[in-house]
Design an enzyme around this catalytic site. Structure first.
Site, PDB file in Angstrom:
ATOM      1  N   THR A  10       0.814  -1.224   0.000  1.00 17.17           N
ATOM      2  CA  THR A  10       0.000   0.000   0.000  1.00 17.17           C
ATOM      3  C   THR A  10       0.851   1.280   0.000  1.00 17.17           C
ATOM      4  N   GLY A  11       2.171   1.147   0.164  1.00 17.23           N
ATOM      5  CA  GLY A  11       3.041   2.324   0.216  1.00 17.23           C
ATOM      6  C   GLY A  11       3.406   2.818  -1.171  1.00 17.23           C
ATOM      7  N   GLN A  12       4.233   3.871  -1.194  1.00 17.22           N
ATOM      8  CA  GLN A  12       4.649   4.439  -2.484  1.00 17.22           C
ATOM      9  C   GLN A  12       5.332   3.384  -3.365  1.00 17.22           C
ATOM     10  N   LEU A  80       9.304  -4.399   1.635  1.00 23.73           N
ATOM     11  CA  LEU A  80       9.286  -2.932   1.610  1.00 23.73           C
ATOM     12  C   LEU A  80       8.596  -2.334   2.842  1.00 23.73           C
ATOM     13  N   ALA A  81       7.796  -3.124   3.536  1.00 20.94           N
ATOM     14  CA  ALA A  81       7.030  -2.556   4.658  1.00 20.94           C
ATOM     15  C   ALA A  81       7.974  -2.099   5.764  1.00 20.94           C
ATOM     16  N   ALA A  82       7.686  -0.952   6.331  1.00 15.69           N
ATOM     17  CA  ALA A  82       8.512  -0.401   7.419  1.00 15.69           C
ATOM     18  C   ALA A  82       7.854   0.858   7.958  1.00 15.69           C
ATOM     19  N   GLN A  83       8.265   1.256   9.160  1.00 14.37           N
ATOM     20  CA  GLN A  83       8.017   2.623   9.614  1.00 14.37           C
ATOM     21  C   GLN A  83       9.119   3.418   8.908  1.00 14.37           C
ATOM     22  N   THR A 125      18.733   1.473   2.785  1.00  8.55           N
ATOM     23  CA  THR A 125      18.598   2.909   2.532  1.00  8.55           C
ATOM     24  C   THR A 125      19.911   3.675   2.644  1.00  8.55           C
ATOM     25  N   GLU A 127      20.208   6.316   4.157  1.00 10.11           N
ATOM     26  CA  GLU A 127      20.294   6.872   5.510  1.00 10.11           C
ATOM     27  C   GLU A 127      21.318   6.117   6.361  1.00 10.11           C
ATOM     28  N   TYR A 153      15.782   5.283  12.862  1.00  7.79           N
ATOM     29  CA  TYR A 153      15.374   4.648  11.598  1.00  7.79           C
ATOM     30  C   TYR A 153      16.585   4.043  10.900  1.00  7.79           C
ATOM     31  N   LYS A 157      17.467   0.143  10.061  1.00  7.39           N
ATOM     32  CA  LYS A 157      17.691  -0.324   8.678  1.00  7.39           C
ATOM     33  C   LYS A 157      19.065  -0.995   8.555  1.00  7.39           C
ATOM     34  N   HIS A 183      13.776   8.588  -3.109  1.00  6.19           N
ATOM     35  CA  HIS A 183      13.043   8.592  -4.379  1.00  6.19           C
ATOM     36  C   HIS A 183      11.603   8.985  -4.105  1.00  6.19           C
TER      37      HIS A 183
HETATM   38  P1  NAP Z   1       5.936   4.034   2.628  1.00  7.70           P
HETATM   39  O1  NAP Z   1       5.214   4.733   1.528  1.00  7.70           O
HETATM   40  O2  NAP Z   1       5.984   4.654   3.980  1.00  7.70           O
HETATM   41  O3  NAP Z   1       5.314   2.550   2.742  1.00  7.70           O
HETATM   42  C1  NAP Z   1       5.583   1.750   3.872  1.00  7.70           C
HETATM   43  C2  NAP Z   1       4.694   0.519   3.839  1.00  7.70           C
HETATM   44  O4  NAP Z   1       4.906  -0.236   5.052  1.00  7.70           O
HETATM   45  C3  NAP Z   1       3.180   0.833   3.797  1.00  7.70           C
HETATM   46  O5  NAP Z   1       2.543  -0.129   2.999  1.00  7.70           O
HETATM   47  C4  NAP Z   1       2.786   0.670   5.257  1.00  7.70           C
HETATM   48  O6  NAP Z   1       1.412   0.386   5.435  1.00  7.70           O
HETATM   49  C5  NAP Z   1       3.637  -0.525   5.645  1.00  7.70           C
HETATM   50  N1  NAP Z   1       3.769  -0.677   7.104  1.00  7.70           N
HETATM   51  C6  NAP Z   1       4.211   0.260   7.976  1.00  7.70           C
HETATM   52  N2  NAP Z   1       4.184  -0.229   9.229  1.00  7.70           N
HETATM   53  C7  NAP Z   1       3.705  -1.494   9.152  1.00  7.70           C
HETATM   54  C8  NAP Z   1       3.426  -2.496  10.112  1.00  7.70           C
HETATM   55  N3  NAP Z   1       3.628  -2.309  11.420  1.00  7.70           N
HETATM   56  N4  NAP Z   1       2.925  -3.691   9.690  1.00  7.70           N
HETATM   57  C9  NAP Z   1       2.686  -3.893   8.375  1.00  7.70           C
HETATM   58  N5  NAP Z   1       2.933  -2.979   7.406  1.00  7.70           N
HETATM   59  C10 NAP Z   1       3.444  -1.779   7.798  1.00  7.70           C
HETATM   60  O7  NAP Z   1       7.464   3.765   2.211  1.00  7.70           O
HETATM   61  P2  NAP Z   1       8.131   3.790   0.734  1.00  7.70           P
HETATM   62  O8  NAP Z   1       8.608   5.167   0.454  1.00  7.70           O
HETATM   63  O9  NAP Z   1       7.250   3.087  -0.214  1.00  7.70           O
HETATM   64  O10 NAP Z   1       9.442   2.923   1.020  1.00  7.70           O
HETATM   65  C11 NAP Z   1       9.430   1.497   0.883  1.00  7.70           C
HETATM   66  C12 NAP Z   1      10.568   0.918   1.697  1.00  7.70           C
HETATM   67  O11 NAP Z   1      11.811   1.432   1.215  1.00  7.70           O
HETATM   68  C13 NAP Z   1      10.529   1.254   3.175  1.00  7.70           C
HETATM   69  O12 NAP Z   1      11.080   0.149   3.870  1.00  7.70           O
HETATM   70  C14 NAP Z   1      11.473   2.448   3.316  1.00  7.70           C
HETATM   71  O13 NAP Z   1      11.980   2.534   4.607  1.00  7.70           O
HETATM   72  C15 NAP Z   1      12.516   2.080   2.269  1.00  7.70           C
HETATM   73  N6  NAP Z   1      13.206   3.199   1.615  1.00  7.70           N
HETATM   74  C16 NAP Z   1      12.506   4.223   1.071  1.00  7.70           C
HETATM   75  C17 NAP Z   1      13.183   5.225   0.393  1.00  7.70           C
HETATM   76  C18 NAP Z   1      12.451   6.371  -0.244  1.00  7.70           C
HETATM   77  O14 NAP Z   1      13.103   7.382  -0.562  1.00  7.70           O
HETATM   78  N7  NAP Z   1      11.160   6.247  -0.515  1.00  7.70           N
HETATM   79  C19 NAP Z   1      14.591   5.167   0.256  1.00  7.70           C
HETATM   80  C20 NAP Z   1      15.268   4.071   0.804  1.00  7.70           C
HETATM   81  C21 NAP Z   1      14.567   3.089   1.474  1.00  7.70           C
HETATM   82  P3  NAP Z   1       0.297   1.591   5.474  1.00  7.70           P
HETATM   83  O15 NAP Z   1       0.070   1.952   4.027  1.00  7.70           O
HETATM   84  O16 NAP Z   1      -0.836   0.940   6.120  1.00  7.70           O
HETATM   85  O17 NAP Z   1       0.913   2.710   6.248  1.00  7.70           O
HETATM   86  O1  F7E Z   2      13.592  14.642   4.677  1.00  8.39           O
HETATM   87  C1  F7E Z   2      14.667  17.987   5.665  1.00  8.39           C
HETATM   88  C2  F7E Z   2      14.873  16.836   6.620  1.00  8.39           C
HETATM   89  O2  F7E Z   2      11.612  13.369   5.488  1.00  8.39           O
HETATM   90  C3  F7E Z   2      14.570  15.059   3.761  1.00  8.39           C
HETATM   91  C4  F7E Z   2      12.645   8.331   3.666  1.00  8.39           C
HETATM   92  O3  F7E Z   2      12.029   7.816   2.518  1.00  8.39           O
HETATM   93  O4  F7E Z   2      14.582   9.003   2.420  1.00  8.39           O
HETATM   94  C5  F7E Z   2      13.569   9.483   3.287  1.00  8.39           C
HETATM   95  O5  F7E Z   2      14.130  10.019   4.453  1.00  8.39           O
HETATM   96  C6  F7E Z   2      15.362  16.209   4.347  1.00  8.39           C
HETATM   97  C7  F7E Z   2      15.820  15.968   5.793  1.00  8.39           C
HETATM   98  O6  F7E Z   2      13.285  12.280   3.905  1.00  8.39           O
HETATM   99  C8  F7E Z   2      11.433  19.425   6.433  1.00  8.39           C
HETATM  100  O7  F7E Z   2      15.411  17.285   7.859  1.00  8.39           O
HETATM  101  C9  F7E Z   2      13.454  20.147   6.087  1.00  8.39           C
HETATM  102  O8  F7E Z   2      17.133  16.434   5.950  1.00  8.39           O
HETATM  103  O9  F7E Z   2      11.755  13.966   3.050  1.00  8.39           O
HETATM  104  P1  F7E Z   2      12.442  13.574   4.293  1.00  8.39           P
HETATM  105  P2  F7E Z   2      14.526  11.556   4.609  1.00  8.39           P
HETATM  106  O10 F7E Z   2      14.608  11.854   6.045  1.00  8.39           O
HETATM  107  O11 F7E Z   2      15.733  11.850   3.774  1.00  8.39           O
HETATM  108  C10 F7E Z   2      15.424   7.975   2.976  1.00  8.39           C
HETATM  109  C11 F7E Z   2      16.416   7.559   1.922  1.00  8.39           C
HETATM  110  C12 F7E Z   2      14.664   6.861   3.577  1.00  8.39           C
HETATM  111  O12 F7E Z   2      15.121   5.724   3.617  1.00  8.39           O
HETATM  112  C13 F7E Z   2      13.431   7.218   4.349  1.00  8.39           C
HETATM  113  O13 F7E Z   2      12.566   6.078   4.465  1.00  8.39           O
HETATM  114  O14 F7E Z   2      14.511  17.352   4.407  1.00  8.39           O
HETATM  115  N1  F7E Z   2      13.475  18.801   5.963  1.00  8.39           N
HETATM  116  N2  F7E Z   2      12.212  20.548   6.389  1.00  8.39           N
HETATM  117  C14 F7E Z   2      12.247  18.320   6.162  1.00  8.39           C
HETATM  118  N3  F7E Z   2      11.766  17.073   6.131  1.00  8.39           N
HETATM  119  C15 F7E Z   2      10.438  16.895   6.361  1.00  8.39           C
HETATM  120  N4  F7E Z   2       9.928  15.654   6.299  1.00  8.39           N
HETATM  121  N5  F7E Z   2       9.608  17.947   6.651  1.00  8.39           N
HETATM  122  C16 F7E Z   2      10.065  19.235   6.692  1.00  8.39           C
HETATM  123  O15 F7E Z   2       9.312  20.160   6.945  1.00  8.39           O
END
Ligand code: NAP
Ligand code: F7E
Length: 352
Positions: A10-12, A80-83, A125, A127, A153, A157, A183
């Site tokens: 259900t996530g992105q 992919l699921a995570a907080q 990630t 991060e 976080y 990870k 992304h």
């Molecule tokens: P997202 O939109 O936050 O999706 C997270 C998914 O995990 C959702 O389907 C969510 O369900 C589910 N989930 C959260 N807590 C859960 C729980 N306790 N039990 C079961 N399911 C749970 O994240 P995303 O951006 O698609 O990212 C996908 C994965 O890649 C994540 O692990 C994230 O940490 C990692 N990641 C993301 C990025 C990025 O830039 N997007 C970069 C590097 C790594 P709900 O829809 O119900 O909330």
């Molecule tokens: O923050 C700064 C904030 O929350 C990006 C997740 O997908 O990518 C994501 O993590 C930057 C940070 O993403 C606001 O402090 C400024 O420096 O969009 P973000 P993130 O923390 O980089 C990584 C790769 C993952 O793995 C994670 O799952 O932007 N920032 N002002 C802000 N950030 C937010 N959210 N809100 C602000 O108002």
């Protein structure tokens, strides 16, 4: 037909990946969690809601993971699921450790016992690199760089990253880490900075808002386009050998630059609207991250196409359309009441 299980469908990323794999001919199974309001809007938005099979899984509950594997009998598992929100990990560090970190072991252990031949993708990630981004003086980071996480976080990870390698090396499971840099897309969660900016800029353009409150404007990130990144996940599982890969664009831009460009698209000066608000600052924030995707390019044939400017145009354009629609009385995509049709929900009862 190959069967695949996506946790977090259900996530992105889960929803883009589901569409990508369905179009490749896979039978797609995905896990969702029971919420008071169903969260299937991304799957609907992409037109695949009725084409995937849904299984309820709570990552804290190992039994529900076992059941999902038994019901789906997958050849490939994408975890992919995570907080996934870094800021929230400071508010709930223990829960993040459990759901974002330890749950990876719950899944790997269930795979080891039930379907050890399934191929496993772990969503690692950028991060995890944390402070290394600064120590390397802003040079692009690759698979051999040291991890120095700066949030609960990222620490969670990093645990998931190592447990994935341990199951690969210890048990011979085909398990890989995709070290993906940020992304984004119009399906991004609203609290992440890119979508937050795009959304507020669209409202300001239409006279629905007057300011945009942000935290650290100096932070630099390597922002790519999510639909392209999910393809790299699939490519990693099609290789002869399981290995880890960095996926990125190779460009770093600051939050300030992102805001500036987004306002430029609607013809306004960002400085008149952006206010810095301490509420959006983190106890620690990774100052700068940029990735070196050359291994992925060499071995997977993957390279990013959408870069910074185009990404912002896509995101702002989509938010403007959504808010213009809303002004005309249309619903937001996430407002549609959606429950999966019964034949798409798989439960334990099917196996009793
Ligand atoms: P997202 O939109 O936050 O999706 C997270 C998914 O995990 C959702 O389907 C969510 O369900 C589910 N989930 C959260 N807590 C859960 C729980 N306790 N039990 C079961 N399911 C749970 O994240 P995303 O951006 O698609 O990212 C996908 C994965 O890649 C994540 O692990 C994230 O940490 C990692 N990641 C993301 C990025 C990025 O830039 N997007 C970069 C590097 C790594 P709900 O829809 O119900 O909330
Ligand atoms: O923050 C700064 C904030 O929350 C990006 C997740 O997908 O990518 C994501 O993590 C930057 C940070 O993403 C606001 O402090 C400024 O420096 O969009 P973000 P993130 O923390 O980089 C990584 C790769 C993952 O793995 C994670 O799952 O932007 N920032 N002002 C802000 N950030 C937010 N959210 N809100 C602000 O108002």
């Amino acid at each position: 037909m190959k069967r695949v299980l996506i946790t977090g469908i259900t996530g992105q990323d889960g929803s883009y990946l589901a569409k990508f794999l369905f179009n490749k001919g896979y039978e797609v199974y995905g896990t969702y969690r029971r919420l008071s309001t169903p969260n299937f809007w991304r799957l609907e938005y992409l037109g695949i809601f009725e084409k995937v099979n849904l299984i309820s899984v709570e990552l804290g509950d190992a039994g529900s993971i076992v059941e999902a594997l038994k019901l789906s009998e997958p050849e490939e598992v994408y975890h992919l699921a995570a907080q996934s929100f870094v800021e929230a990990s400071f508010e709930s560090p223990v829960a993040t450790g459990d759901i974002t970190g330890l749950a990876t072991t719950r899944i790997l252990e269930a795979i080891r016992q039930l379907c050890p031949d399934a191929r496993f993708y772990n969503a690692a990630t950028s991060e995890m690199f944390g402070w290394t981004g600064v120590l390397k003086g802003g040079k692009p980071l690759n698979e051999d760089d040291v991890f120095r996480p700066m949030s609960p976080y990222a620490a969670a990870k990093l645990y998931g990253y190592w447990i994935t390698r341990i199951y690969r090396e210890g048990y011979g499971i085909f398990a890989v880490n995709g070290i993906l840099f940020n992304h984004e897309s119009p399906l991004r969660g609203l609290e992440f900075v890119t979508r937050k900016i795009a959304n507020e800029v669209a409202k300001i353009k239409l006279g629905l808002s007057k300011e945009l409150r942000l935290g650290n404007l100096d932070a630099k990130r390597d922002w790519g386009y999510a639909p392209e990144y999910v393809e790299s996940m699939w490519l990693m599982l099609q290789q002869a050998k399981p290995e880890d890969y960095v996926i990125a664009t190779g460009e770093a831009h600051s939050v300030r630059e992102f805001a500036e460009k987004a306002f430029e698209i609607i013809g306004l000066d960002w400085e008149e609207y952006v206010k810095v608000d301490r509420r959006f600052m983190r106890p620690l924030d990774v100052p700068s991250l940029v990735g070196d995707y050359s291994k992925a390019e060499r071995s997977l044939g993957w390279r990013p196409k959408v870069k910074f400017d185009e990404l912002i145009e896509i995101m702002v354009g989509e938010e403007v359309k959504r808010w213009e629609g809303w002004l005309k009385g249309e619903r937001f995509p996430w407002d549609a009441p959606n429950y999966p049709s019964e034949n798409r929900i798989l439960t334990r009862a099917l196996r009793m």
